[in-house]
Structure formats: C-alpha cells, structure tokens
Design an enzyme around this catalytic site. Structure first.
Site, short mmCIF file in Angstrom:
data_model
loop_
_atom_site.label_atom_id
_atom_site.label_comp_id
_atom_site.label_asym_id
_atom_site.label_seq_id
_atom_site.Cartn_x
_atom_site.Cartn_y
_atom_site.Cartn_z
N TYR A 84 1.91 -2.25 -17.90
CA TYR A 84 1.11 -1.34 -17.05
C TYR A 84 0.59 -0.10 -18.14
CZ TYR A 84 3.34 -3.55 -13.22
OH TYR A 84 3.93 -4.22 -12.16
N SER A 141 3.41 -5.75 -4.01
CA SER A 141 2.16 -5.45 -3.21
C SER A 141 2.70 -5.48 -1.54
CB SER A 141 1.14 -6.62 -3.28
OG SER A 141 0.84 -6.78 -4.72
N ARG A 178 2.16 10.42 -0.23
CA ARG A 178 2.28 9.15 0.02
C ARG A 178 3.62 8.47 -0.41
NH1 ARG A 178 -3.38 8.91 0.03
NH2 ARG A 178 -3.63 8.26 -2.16
P1 A2P Z 1 -2.10 5.78 -4.15
O1 A2P Z 1 -1.47 5.62 -5.44
O2 A2P Z 1 -3.36 6.50 -4.16
O3 A2P Z 1 -1.13 6.18 -3.21
P2 A2P Z 1 0.93 -1.95 -3.30
O4 A2P Z 1 1.99 -1.49 -3.13
O5 A2P Z 1 0.97 -2.78 -1.84
O6 A2P Z 1 0.38 -2.57 -4.17
O7 A2P Z 1 -0.27 -0.84 -2.63
C1 A2P Z 1 -0.53 0.19 -3.50
C2 A2P Z 1 -1.97 0.76 -2.80
O8 A2P Z 1 -1.72 1.36 -1.63
C3 A2P Z 1 -2.22 2.01 -3.82
O9 A2P Z 1 -3.65 1.94 -4.00
C4 A2P Z 1 -1.79 3.19 -3.21
O10 A2P Z 1 -2.55 4.17 -3.47
C5 A2P Z 1 -1.84 2.89 -1.73
N1 A2P Z 1 -0.53 3.45 -1.02
C6 A2P Z 1 0.50 3.90 -1.29
N2 A2P Z 1 1.04 4.29 -0.30
C7 A2P Z 1 0.16 4.54 0.86
C8 A2P Z 1 0.01 4.89 2.30
N3 A2P Z 1 1.45 5.31 2.72
N4 A2P Z 1 -0.77 4.73 2.91
C9 A2P Z 1 -2.02 4.31 2.34
N5 A2P Z 1 -2.25 3.97 1.34
C10 A2P Z 1 -1.10 3.78 0.48
#
Ligand code: A2P
Length: 285
Positions: free
Chosen positions: A58, A179, A238
């Site tokens: 990362y 994810s 978030r």
């Molecule tokens: P961000 O970092 O801007 O919050 P995953 O964990 O399934 O890989 O998903 C990660 C993605 O979901 C990132 O793009 C993140 O963006 C976004 N994300 C994280 N928390 C939330 C939430 N509560 N609602 C909508 N999107 C979210």
C-alpha cells in the site's frame, strides 16, 4: 457473544483474539495526499478502532506506524491494545525471503511485532526490486511457489460465501472480510458488472429502520455472523460512521433477507493475473 465499542475482540483458536472491526488502509498512492493515511489511523484509534489492516504494497505503512506510535506516546493506547495485520507481497514468496520481508515491515512500522502476517495474494510474481514485474513486452513475470492457500476472503452481502463460512466455522477459523463495503469501485481493478452494494434497496431500507446507513447495515451483518470486517476509509466522518455498529442488531429474518442478496460475484477478481498458474478464482470456494 455481546460485542460493544469498548470490547469487540473475538477469540481465535490459538488463544489470541482479534477485534471484529479494523480500519482498511489500502488507497491508490497517486491519489492520496501525504499524511492522509496517518491522520485517518489516528482518527480511527480515537474513535475506538483497535485493529488496523495494512500492507507493504500500500506504500503507506510508514504513516500507519507513525500514527500508532503517536497514539502510544500520547498514552491513548498501548501496543498490546492494537491488532496490526501486515502482508507479504507477491514478489517475496520464497521461504527464505519471508523473514527479512517481515523485518523490513517492522522497521517501517517502528514496531517489534505484528499481530497477523498474511500472504497478500496467493500468486507469486518474480522476486526482485520491481513490485509489479513485467518483461520488455509488458507481460507479467510470474514465479512458481509452493503455497498453502493461506488467504483472506472477500465477503459482503453480494458475496456472502456461505460454503466457506460454514467450513471455517466448523473448523474454528475466523474469516476476515476484505472489501466489506464493496470496494471503491475503481474500474482499473474492480469488476463493475455487479451493482454498487451500498445503493442496494433492502440495505438502505433496513438502514432507515434503524436510523443507520447502508454501510453500517452491511458491516453489522458481517460482525453479527462472526466475520471480521476491515472497511477502508480515509474520511473522518465515515471512519466514525463505520464504527457505530455496536448499538443495534438485525433480526434473524433480516439476516436471512440480507443473505439472500448473494449474487456470487466478486468485486475483486484480479483478472490481470487470470492466466497465472496459481490463479485462485477458477475454483469454487
Ligand atoms: P473513503 O475512504 O473516501 O471513505 P471497502 O472497504 O469495501 O474496500 O470500501 C472502501 C470504499 O468505501 C472507499 O472508497 C471509501 O471511501 C468508501 N467508504 C468507506 N466508508 C464508507 C461509508 N460509510 N459510506 C460510503 N462509502 C464509504
């Protein structure tokens, strides 16, 4: 098992335990300003997260380490409170490379141990300085390795993994769902043929019922069935939102309804390596 914001570790069969929610820290280095990762990890620790999911590949592990060190120095947490998961990258699969690669990660983190060290992907790439090695024709340089399938698993309401979960539960193996929110939907590495998870009608209507977001419902669904989640967010609101999942629970019927959303579609297919001899997703799990 009662899970709360203050106490949400679940036992592992070796006597250790793992916090059921962790902060995911993967982000595209070219689009993430310097320092955002460190700030996010600090916000997460202040919010109550005690599990951080990181990796050498990362390219921000130094920021994760810096944030953990700062919170330890502040007296907010001690090292033992934090569960850090690091990952062995694909160019370091040779058995004799594992230890020095882990030692490099520890140095970057400024920690003397990690709590979990997993194989990032179960396909080896040619060892060397290049993290994504290709030949002069742009062809991937694969590498043969003899790998036991030691791997974390994508898992969310569109990919509920019922067979794998049942097997793991029978053998007292805890699953960590990567994810868990359905990814960032970056088309360069995500299969977008499946609709966006967080737009799902049922998840949103359940969210309305509990005064929660679809993301919180999705995370609650997994932790309620004992699956560890590592949602990535570098957005302070978030990060906090994703942790507010210990103050409501879904009914058995709602859990079943969410399970029924399963589409058996992976968001993370890694098709770029589909001709790798060890490509894992030709098999059913
Ligand atoms: P961000 O970092 O801007 O919050 P995953 O964990 O399934 O890989 O998903 C990660 C993605 O979901 C990132 O793009 C993140 O963006 C976004 N994300 C994280 N928390 C939330 C939430 N509560 N609602 C909508 N999107 C979210």
């Amino acid at each position: 098992m009662h899970l709360s914001a203050a106490n949400h570790r679940i036992p592992l069969s070796d006597g250790n335990s793992i916090p059921i929610i962790g902060l995911g820290t993967f982000s595209e280095p070219q689009w993430t300003p310097k320092g955002v990762c460190a700030t996010s990890v600090k916000v997460a620790i202040d919010t109550g997260y005690r599990h951080i999911d990181g990796a050498y590949i990362y390219l921000n592990e130094h920021e994760v380490g810096e944030a953990i060190q700062e919170k330890i120095a502040e007296g907010k947490v001690c090292r033992e409170d934090i569960f850090y998961c690091g990952k062995l990258w694909a160019t370091n699969h040779e058995p004799e490379m594992v230890r020095p690669t882990l030692e490099r990660t520890l140095k970057i983190l400024q920690l003397d141990y990690v709590d979990l060290y997993i194989i990032e992907i179960p396909m080896a790439l040619k060892p060397g300085d290049k993290l994504y090695p290709k030949d002069e024709n742009g062809k991937w340089l694969y590498h043969k390795s003899n790998l036991c399938a030691t791997w974390e698993v994508e898992c969310h309401p569109y990919f509920t993994q019922p067979k794998l979960l049942k097997f793991c539960q029978q053998h007292e193996i805890v699953i960590v769902a990567y994810s868990p929110l359905g990814t960032s939907r970056n088309k360069t590495w995500v299969n977008l043929s499946s609709p966006p998870l967080l737009k799902d009608e049922l998840l949103n209507s359940l969210g309305k019922k509990y005064n929660k977001t679809a993301a919180q419902v999705v995370l609650r669904f997994n932790i309620q069935r004992g699956v560890v989640v590592i949602p990535k967010s570098f957005n302070p609101e978030r990060i906090k939102e994703n942790f507010q999942i210990f103050d409501f629970s879904l009914t058995e019927e709602e859990m079943k309804d969410i399970e029924a959303l399963n589409k058996n579609i992976r968001f993370v297919e890694m098709l770029t390596w589909s001709d790798h001899p060890e490509y894992p997703f030709h098999d059913e799990y």
